[in-house]
Design a protein around this motif. Structure first.
Motif, PDB file in Angstrom:
ATOM      1  N   UNK A 120       0.846  -1.130  -0.160  1.00 60.49           N
ATOM      2  CA  UNK A 120       0.347  -0.028   0.172  1.00 60.49           C
ATOM      3  C   UNK A 120       1.011   1.794   0.026  1.00 60.49           C
ATOM      4  N   UNK A 121       1.780   0.896   0.740  1.00 61.50           N
ATOM      5  CA  UNK A 121       3.094   2.194   0.835  1.00 61.50           C
ATOM      6  C   UNK A 121       3.653   2.967  -0.450  1.00 61.50           C
ATOM      7  N   UNK A 122       3.800   1.306  -1.344  1.00 61.71           N
ATOM      8  CA  UNK A 122       4.518   2.591  -2.483  1.00 61.71           C
ATOM      9  C   UNK A 122       3.550   2.451  -3.500  1.00 61.71           C
ATOM     10  N   UNK A 123       2.260   2.928  -3.305  1.00 63.50           N
ATOM     11  CA  UNK A 123       1.284   3.310  -3.234  1.00 63.50           C
ATOM     12  C   UNK A 123       0.218   4.607  -3.856  1.00 63.50           C
ATOM     13  N   UNK A 124       1.541   5.226  -2.830  1.00 64.67           N
ATOM     14  CA  UNK A 124       1.432   6.373  -2.247  1.00 64.67           C
ATOM     15  C   UNK A 124       2.059   7.375  -3.049  1.00 64.67           C
TER      16      UNK A 124
END
Length: 160
Positions: A119-123
């Motif tokens: 999820x963090x990589x999509x921020x």
């Protein structure tokens, strides 16, 4: 002590729910695998430091050498860890994983965190930087609070 989420702050509510969900996911994974929280911490550390000596593991976990010896022995009997004797000094043991933490069922121990990483990589990168800064500040404040409580305890002052 469990506090209710601050209804005026969606971020505080989200953080509290995140912590609860992460704790619950970790507890369920540990229960299914038949390991306790300290065991899980030890497995993660041994996985990151293959061949670690029991004394170094004890220091990392903050337990006595007798405590880590008992834990390692139990996990060796369950074929979760394995010991290898040092080639140069037969009195020294090195601890290794006997299971693959990246494969089922052991991957459950880190599944929640792996999902968070995805999820963090999509921020947006600036949002990630801002959230990281916020979390670093709150972590620092929490650590300062713990240090204050520890200092009070050393001075013999009860927090109650």
């Amino acid at each position: 002590m469990q506090t209710e989420p601050d209804s005026t702050s969606p971020l505080m509510t989200a953080l509290i729910e995140f912590c609860r969900s992460r704790d619950e996911a970790a507890a369920k994974a540990r229960k299914q695998l038949g390991v306790n929280e300290l065991d899980a911490k030890a497995l993660a550390y041994v996985g990151a430091h293959p061949g670690i000596r029991p004394s170094a593991l004890a220091v990392h976990l903050g337990v006595t050498s007798a405590g880590v010896t008992t834990m390692v022995e139990r996990l060796v009997r369950r074929e979760i860890l394995r010991r290898e004797l040092d080639q140069n000094d037969r009195r020294v043991n090195h601890i290794h994983l006997a299971v693959d933490l990246e494969k089922e069922p052991w991957s459950q121990l880190a599944r929640f965190d792996e999902t968070c990483r995805r999820i963090i990589t999509s921020l947006d990168s600036q949002i990630e930087v801002d959230l990281a800064d916020f979390l670093q500040q709150t972590t620092k404040a929490a650590n300062e609070q713990v240090e204050r409580i520890d200092a009070l305890a050393e001075d013999g002052i009860s927090a109650a």
